[in-house]
Scaffold this motif. Sequence first.
Motif, PDB file in Angstrom:
ATOM      1  N   VAL B  57       1.822  -7.742  -7.734  1.00 45.81           N
ATOM      2  CA  VAL B  57      -0.337  -7.724  -7.376  1.00 45.81           C
ATOM      3  C   VAL B  57      -0.417  -6.095  -6.738  1.00 45.81           C
ATOM      4  CG1 VAL B  57      -1.845  -8.321  -6.047  1.00 45.81           C
ATOM      5  CG2 VAL B  57      -0.078 -10.273  -7.233  1.00 45.81           C
ATOM      6  N   ARG B  58       0.398  -5.800  -5.833  1.00 44.78           N
ATOM      7  CA  ARG B  58       0.038  -4.834  -5.384  1.00 44.78           C
ATOM      8  C   ARG B  58       0.741  -3.722  -6.131  1.00 44.78           C
ATOM      9  NH1 ARG B  58       1.462  -4.768   0.896  1.00 44.78           N
ATOM     10  NH2 ARG B  58      -0.478  -6.763   1.071  1.00 44.78           N
ATOM     11  N   PRO B  59      -0.401  -2.066  -6.387  1.00 44.93           N
ATOM     12  CA  PRO B  59       0.399  -1.534  -7.014  1.00 44.93           C
ATOM     13  C   PRO B  59       1.325  -0.938  -6.204  1.00 44.93           C
ATOM     14  CG  PRO B  59      -1.907  -0.989  -6.794  1.00 44.93           C
ATOM     15  CD  PRO B  59      -1.807  -2.257  -6.385  1.00 44.93           C
ATOM     16  N   LYS B  60       2.553  -0.427  -6.762  1.00 44.43           N
ATOM     17  CA  LYS B  60       4.208   0.506  -6.240  1.00 44.43           C
ATOM     18  C   LYS B  60       3.401   2.223  -6.256  1.00 44.43           C
ATOM     19  CE  LYS B  60       7.349  -2.876  -5.856  1.00 44.43           C
ATOM     20  NZ  LYS B  60       8.379  -3.452  -6.864  1.00 44.43           N
ATOM     21  N   GLY B  61       2.688   2.586  -7.389  1.00 45.21           N
ATOM     22  CA  GLY B  61       2.935   3.769  -7.466  1.00 45.21           C
ATOM     23  C   GLY B  61       3.816   4.144  -8.626  1.00 45.21           C
ATOM     24  N   GLY B  62       3.883   5.954  -8.730  1.00 48.21           N
ATOM     25  CA  GLY B  62       5.346   6.493  -9.809  1.00 48.21           C
ATOM     26  C   GLY B  62       4.817   5.651 -11.350  1.00 48.21           C
ATOM     27  N   ALA B  63       5.930   5.563 -11.957  1.00 49.51           N
ATOM     28  CA  ALA B  63       5.775   5.486 -13.909  1.00 49.51           C
ATOM     29  C   ALA B  63       4.906   4.365 -14.132  1.00 49.51           C
ATOM     30  CB  ALA B  63       7.178   5.019 -14.162  1.00 49.51           C
ATOM     31  N   MET B  64       5.359   2.862 -13.045  1.00 53.04           N
ATOM     32  CA  MET B  64       4.561   2.015 -13.355  1.00 53.04           C
ATOM     33  C   MET B  64       2.866   1.942 -12.699  1.00 53.04           C
ATOM     34  SD  MET B  64       6.926  -0.976 -11.316  1.00 53.04           S
ATOM     35  CE  MET B  64       4.894  -1.796 -11.477  1.00 53.04           C
ATOM     36  N   GLN B  65       2.820   3.123 -12.282  1.00 55.32           N
ATOM     37  CA  GLN B  65       0.809   2.653 -11.513  1.00 55.32           C
ATOM     38  C   GLN B  65       0.595   3.738 -13.459  1.00 55.32           C
ATOM     39  OE1 GLN B  65      -0.633   6.116  -8.772  1.00 55.32           O
ATOM     40  NE2 GLN B  65      -1.688   4.514  -8.079  1.00 55.32           N
ATOM     41  N   PHE B  66       1.281   4.443 -13.986  1.00 55.30           N
ATOM     42  CA  PHE B  66       0.614   5.766 -15.191  1.00 55.30           C
ATOM     43  C   PHE B  66       0.355   3.755 -16.360  1.00 55.30           C
ATOM     44  CE2 PHE B  66       2.100   6.668 -18.824  1.00 55.30           C
ATOM     45  CZ  PHE B  66       1.472   7.508 -19.118  1.00 55.30           C
ATOM     46  N   ILE B  67       1.416   3.388 -16.384  1.00 61.37           N
ATOM     47  CA  ILE B  67       1.447   2.238 -17.465  1.00 61.37           C
ATOM     48  C   ILE B  67      -0.150   1.638 -17.319  1.00 61.37           C
ATOM     49  CG2 ILE B  67       2.697   0.514 -18.521  1.00 61.37           C
ATOM     50  CD1 ILE B  67       3.710   3.048 -18.867  1.00 61.37           C
ATOM     51  N   GLU B  68       0.031   0.839 -15.668  1.00 56.97           N
ATOM     52  CA  GLU B  68      -0.778  -0.495 -15.627  1.00 56.97           C
ATOM     53  C   GLU B  68      -2.647   0.613 -15.528  1.00 56.97           C
ATOM     54  OE1 GLU B  68      -0.374  -1.326 -11.729  1.00 56.97           O
ATOM     55  OE2 GLU B  68       1.256  -2.403 -11.338  1.00 56.97           O
ATOM     56  N   ALA B  69      -2.149   1.682 -15.518  1.00 55.76           N
ATOM     57  CA  ALA B  69      -3.829   2.643 -15.362  1.00 55.76           C
ATOM     58  C   ALA B  69      -4.042   2.238 -17.306  1.00 55.76           C
ATOM     59  CB  ALA B  69      -3.291   3.680 -14.851  1.00 55.76           C
ATOM     60  N   GLY B  70      -3.090   2.595 -17.824  1.00 54.90           N
ATOM     61  CA  GLY B  70      -3.266   2.744 -19.346  1.00 54.90           C
ATOM     62  C   GLY B  70      -3.096   1.428 -20.201  1.00 54.90           C
ATOM     63  N   ALA B  71      -2.841   0.535 -19.761  1.00 52.86           N
ATOM     64  CA  ALA B  71      -2.774  -0.771 -20.279  1.00 52.86           C
ATOM     65  C   ALA B  71      -4.251  -1.700 -19.785  1.00 52.86           C
ATOM     66  CB  ALA B  71      -2.291  -2.176 -18.927  1.00 52.86           C
ATOM     67  N   ASP B  72      -4.720  -1.253 -18.295  1.00 53.98           N
ATOM     68  CA  ASP B  72      -6.138  -1.670 -17.985  1.00 53.98           C
ATOM     69  C   ASP B  72      -7.335  -1.019 -18.984  1.00 53.98           C
ATOM     70  OD1 ASP B  72      -7.532  -2.643 -15.875  1.00 53.98           O
ATOM     71  OD2 ASP B  72      -8.340  -1.089 -15.025  1.00 53.98           O
ATOM     72  N   PHE B  73      -7.122   0.822 -18.907  1.00 51.82           N
ATOM     73  CA  PHE B  73      -7.979   0.558 -19.445  1.00 51.82           C
ATOM     74  C   PHE B  73      -8.221   1.068 -21.226  1.00 51.82           C
ATOM     75  CE2 PHE B  73      -8.348   5.159 -22.535  1.00 51.82           C
ATOM     76  CZ  PHE B  73      -9.845   5.516 -21.854  1.00 51.82           C
ATOM     77  N   ILE B  74      -7.042   0.352 -22.095  1.00 51.52           N
ATOM     78  CA  ILE B  74      -7.450  -0.236 -23.093  1.00 51.52           C
ATOM     79  C   ILE B  74      -7.843  -1.871 -22.919  1.00 51.52           C
ATOM     80  CG2 ILE B  74      -6.168  -0.850 -25.288  1.00 51.52           C
ATOM     81  CD1 ILE B  74      -6.700   2.250 -25.065  1.00 51.52           C
ATOM     82  N   SER B  75      -7.249  -2.467 -22.054  1.00 50.77           N
ATOM     83  CA  SER B  75      -7.562  -4.207 -22.001  1.00 50.77           C
ATOM     84  C   SER B  75      -9.131  -3.877 -21.890  1.00 50.77           C
ATOM     85  CB  SER B  75      -6.802  -4.657 -21.886  1.00 50.77           C
ATOM     86  OG  SER B  75      -7.196  -4.057 -19.962  1.00 50.77           O
ATOM     87  N   GLY B  76      -9.818  -2.802 -21.018  1.00 46.34           N
ATOM     88  CA  GLY B  76     -11.000  -2.542 -20.650  1.00 46.34           C
ATOM     89  C   GLY B  76     -11.947  -2.717 -22.037  1.00 46.34           C
ATOM     90  N   LEU B  77     -11.102  -1.637 -23.045  1.00 41.74           N
ATOM     91  CA  LEU B  77     -11.997  -0.972 -23.895  1.00 41.74           C
ATOM     92  C   LEU B  77     -11.625  -2.105 -25.421  1.00 41.74           C
ATOM     93  CD1 LEU B  77     -11.129   2.209 -24.820  1.00 41.74           C
ATOM     94  CD2 LEU B  77     -10.696   0.976 -26.677  1.00 41.74           C
ATOM     95  N   VAL B  78     -11.068  -2.597 -24.999  1.00 46.62           N
ATOM     96  CA  VAL B  78     -10.963  -3.681 -26.495  1.00 46.62           C
ATOM     97  C   VAL B  78     -12.291  -5.237 -25.761  1.00 46.62           C
ATOM     98  CG1 VAL B  78      -9.223  -5.318 -26.989  1.00 46.62           C
ATOM     99  CG2 VAL B  78      -8.768  -3.217 -27.043  1.00 46.62           C
ATOM    100  N   GLU B  79     -12.316  -5.535 -25.323  1.00 45.46           N
ATOM    101  CA  GLU B  79     -12.611  -6.371 -24.000  1.00 45.46           C
ATOM    102  C   GLU B  79     -14.549  -6.078 -24.152  1.00 45.46           C
ATOM    103  OE1 GLU B  79     -11.488  -7.193 -20.400  1.00 45.46           O
ATOM    104  OE2 GLU B  79      -9.811  -8.354 -21.743  1.00 45.46           O
ATOM    105  N   ASN B  80     -14.744  -4.357 -24.161  1.00 48.79           N
ATOM    106  CA  ASN B  80     -15.616  -4.725 -24.180  1.00 48.79           C
ATOM    107  C   ASN B  80     -16.625  -3.963 -25.055  1.00 48.79           C
ATOM    108  OD1 ASN B  80     -16.648  -4.385 -21.273  1.00 48.79           O
ATOM    109  ND2 ASN B  80     -15.976  -2.426 -20.981  1.00 48.79           N
ATOM    110  N   ALA B  81     -15.210  -3.682 -26.657  1.00 49.74           N
ATOM    111  CA  ALA B  81     -16.203  -3.522 -28.076  1.00 49.74           C
ATOM    112  C   ALA B  81     -16.257  -4.938 -28.244  1.00 49.74           C
ATOM    113  CB  ALA B  81     -15.042  -3.593 -28.438  1.00 49.74           C
ATOM    114  N   PHE B  82     -16.083  -6.546 -28.138  1.00 47.98           N
ATOM    115  CA  PHE B  82     -16.574  -7.300 -28.368  1.00 47.98           C
ATOM    116  C   PHE B  82     -17.397  -8.025 -27.436  1.00 47.98           C
ATOM    117  CE2 PHE B  82     -12.152  -6.968 -29.370  1.00 47.98           C
ATOM    118  CZ  PHE B  82     -12.345  -7.201 -31.144  1.00 47.98           C
ATOM    119  N   ASP B  83     -18.700  -8.299 -28.414  1.00 44.13           N
ATOM    120  CA  ASP B  83     -19.794  -9.175 -27.788  1.00 44.13           C
ATOM    121  C   ASP B  83     -19.360 -10.270 -27.070  1.00 44.13           C
ATOM    122  OD1 ASP B  83     -21.505  -7.595 -29.641  1.00 44.13           O
ATOM    123  OD2 ASP B  83     -21.748  -9.939 -31.430  1.00 44.13           O
ATOM    124  N   ASP B  84     -17.484 -10.886 -27.542  1.00 45.87           N
ATOM    125  CA  ASP B  84     -18.239 -11.631 -26.384  1.00 45.87           C
ATOM    126  C   ASP B  84     -16.185 -11.688 -25.409  1.00 45.87           C
ATOM    127  OD1 ASP B  84     -17.212 -14.836 -25.194  1.00 45.87           O
ATOM    128  OD2 ASP B  84     -16.861 -15.137 -27.389  1.00 45.87           O
TER     129      ASP B  84
END
Lengths: 76, 287
Positions: B57-84
């Motif tokens: 739950v608490r971010p650790k940093g390093g390579a994990m942070q990069f993956i988390e940021a990318g996954a968060d970015f893409i999931s936000g993008l996918v969710e916002n593309a749909f009306d629902d």
Amino acid sequence: MDLFAAAASTAVLGKGLMIGLGFIGPAIGIGLIGGNYLSAVGRNPEAAKFFGQALVFVAIVELFGLLAFASTFIVK
Amino acid sequence: MNALISRFADSGPAIHVAPAGVFHLGGVAISNSVLYGWIAGLIITTFLVIVARKVTVRPKGGAMQFIEAGADFISGLVENAFDDRKRGRKYVPFFVTLFFFILLNNWFGLIPGVGEAFHRGDNPLLRPFTADLNGTFAMGIVTMIYVYASSIRESGGLKRYFAHFFVGSPLNPLYFIIGILEMLTDLTRVFSLSLRLFLNVTIGEIVIAVFSYLGHVAAPLTALPFTLVELFIGALQAYIFTVLSVMYLAIAVNHAGHHADEVEDIDAHVLTPEPTAHSKSPKGSTA
């Protein structure tokens, strides 16, 4: 003439022209997209959030330049 | 003079556009890009599985942070593309996987040693998977099959799915032709997606090869700026591939949501002609 035949055959000239002319259009297009994006941001800083959409249009425009590049491999 | 020019024309940076077979496996030629694709796929899977096990739950940093940021970015993008947003949520895993697969494959291609460094015979031993049209075409086909299957399922049946290509009734010849053209445009998306990714990565490889050839002894110095540019372009192309496929899916799904009620009365439309603009607004004739 022999000199040209050795170094610059018509195929090479054709490829050069294809790449050169084919990249003009996308270059102008990407310039227009970037310029219009920046002027939109200048008028309304809220518009900065549409940078991702601008990139998508850059990708669409860019494809045509890449197609010109890909066609050079057909020329023998 | 003649010999000099022809020598310059003949010798140049070694450029390969097509993949080449490296070894045979049960009668099937395994090309260098497939070989490197396997290696990269194995590394990516292992790396992402390890990261997924360690998520806290608490971010650790390093390579994990990069993956988390990318996954968060893409999931936000996918969710916002749909009306629902809830509807978009179930498509997140596929697109996040797609994004990381393309991104890491692009970046693995930039590691020194991949490309022209090691040869087996005349051909380079390793070649980035995304610099092979077969690879990107496979990715494009898989993505578009997923997009088509999801949009058919979301619109509720083949008939309704095909109905959304037509602006009005398909019996109207103009709408019919526009609808058919729309379907053909839809099919070209596979090619445009895969060609864009393939050409961008291949051109990057060629540019790096050309500049390391020009640099001769100082090759690392001359090729470095272009490698850095390619790092950026690799990320950009992964983003664009993902965004475009999300958009193709979102257009069909959102459209299906709006049109769900209209499809039933297509036949009713044909039988009872719509009120024309003239009968609605008599002002038009006076103006």
